[in-house]
Enzyme design. Structure first.
Site, short mmCIF file in Angstrom:
data_model
loop_
_atom_site.label_atom_id
_atom_site.label_comp_id
_atom_site.label_asym_id
_atom_site.label_seq_id
_atom_site.Cartn_x
_atom_site.Cartn_y
_atom_site.Cartn_z
N ASP A 27 -25.66 53.46 93.50
CA ASP A 27 -24.40 53.43 94.23
C ASP A 27 -23.51 54.58 93.77
O ASP A 27 -23.09 54.63 92.61
CB ASP A 27 -23.68 52.10 93.99
CG ASP A 27 -22.34 52.03 94.70
OD1 ASP A 27 -22.29 51.46 95.80
OD2 ASP A 27 -21.35 52.58 94.17
N TYR A 55 -16.69 60.40 93.60
CA TYR A 55 -17.23 60.43 92.24
C TYR A 55 -17.64 61.84 91.83
O TYR A 55 -17.78 62.11 90.63
CB TYR A 55 -18.46 59.51 92.11
CG TYR A 55 -18.22 58.05 92.37
CD1 TYR A 55 -16.94 57.54 92.54
CD2 TYR A 55 -19.29 57.16 92.44
CE1 TYR A 55 -16.74 56.19 92.80
CE2 TYR A 55 -19.10 55.82 92.69
CZ TYR A 55 -17.83 55.34 92.88
OH TYR A 55 -17.63 54.00 93.14
N LYS A 110 -19.96 56.55 99.92
CA LYS A 110 -18.74 56.07 100.57
C LYS A 110 -17.86 57.24 101.01
O LYS A 110 -17.86 58.29 100.36
CB LYS A 110 -17.94 55.18 99.60
CG LYS A 110 -18.78 54.18 98.85
CD LYS A 110 -17.98 53.45 97.78
CE LYS A 110 -18.90 52.67 96.85
NZ LYS A 110 -19.54 53.50 95.84
N HIS A 127 -14.43 53.45 101.78
CA HIS A 127 -14.16 53.19 100.37
C HIS A 127 -12.93 52.30 100.13
O HIS A 127 -12.96 51.42 99.28
CB HIS A 127 -13.97 54.53 99.63
CG HIS A 127 -14.31 54.46 98.19
ND1 HIS A 127 -14.84 55.52 97.48
CD2 HIS A 127 -14.22 53.47 97.28
CE1 HIS A 127 -15.06 55.17 96.23
NE2 HIS A 127 -14.67 53.93 96.09
#
Length: 274
Positions: A48, A53, A78, A111
């Site tokens: 994930d 990120y 996401k 998200h």
């Protein structure tokens, strides 16, 4: 639920692993490559990530180099808040797909429920799903009122709602709503950002010879919630997966749930500023 290979069937028939590796705060480059490679070698099949990120390229590299067939792996990413909206979401998806180096993403999520934008964003996800670019679509951090609002207009029901979920934040209303509408709940930050020194968790862990973290992750699964603990440490990645050789009693599951304090370690979906 006998091991890492076990999967739950989502509402569109796609099968998603119960336990996966989260890579939030895993550094782009060798750190995230090593974490994902280690997890896959341990038997993890769900990874994930998210655009925000900043490590999608490393995740993609690890997937290509890990030696496990792509068809066995389940990859989630996401769309970030600043890219929400119909056209911008489609562009953001192409960027994520390019960074990951994958033709098809297994699960694509909104998200956060950005007010005034998440429905258009989700409409873009529906297009991606219809086009075969993603195998499943869903949301993250949606509360009941967001889900009701979305379900009033959407064509394709979300397959997953990924939320902060742990013994101090059991999200009872959200879980009940998702259960009622066959939306799979998935836990982020299941290990409470390391705040695991809880008497009950230590006591139950002592009974089974397990750590408080392992008790919490087992509790996730037994409450029907898929879970994605994050770590970059090989020993922790292995330990988090070592939860399939014991089972909590119904009373223990209840007691852990009663630890709930509606306490968030992450942002409130109704009051976030990013």
């Amino acid at each position: 639920m006998t091991g890492l290979s076990n999967r739950v069937e989502l509402n569109n028939g796609v099968h998603m692993p119960w336990l996966g590796l989260g890579v939030f705060q895993s550094k782009e480059g060798q750190e995230v490559v090593d974490a994902v490679t280690t997890a896959v070698k341990q038997g993890y099949r769900l990874i994930d990530t998210a655009a925000v990120y900043g490590n999608e390229e490393g995740v993609g590299r690890a997937i290509r180099e890990c030696g496990t067939d792509r068809s066995e792996l389940f990859v989630t990413t996401k769309v970030w808040n600043s890219n929400q909206g119909y056209d911008s979401t489609l562009r953001a998806f192409e960027e994520s797909r390019s960074k990951l180096g994958l033709e098809v993403i297994d699960l694509y999520l909104v998200h956060w429920p950005v007010a005034g934008k998440y429905k258009e964003t989700y409409r873009a996800l529906e297009k991606l799903y219809k086009d075969g670019a993603v195998r499943a679509i869903g949301v993250s951090n949606f509360q009941v009122h967001h889900l009701k609002d979305l379900l009033a207009d959407c064509e394709i029901k979300p397959a997953v709602n990924q939320v902060e979920y742990h013994p101090l934040l059991t999200q009872r209303e959200v879980k009940a709503y998702c259960d009622e509408h066959n939306i799979q709940l998935q836990a982020w930050s299941p290990l409470m950002q390391g705040n695991l020194d809880v008497t009950l968790l230590n006591e139950i862990g002592g009974k089974y010879g397990k750590s408080p973290a392992q008790i919490v992750l087992r509790w996730d699964l037994q409450t029907g919630v898929t879970t994605i603990p994050k770590s970059v440490k090989a020993e922790r990645i292995a330990s988090n997966a070592d939860i399939f050789d014991f089972e909590l009693t119904a009373d223990e599951v209840r007691q852990i749930g009663e630890l709930n304090r509606d306490h968030r370690f992450g942002p409130d979906p109704d009051n976030f500023n990013f």
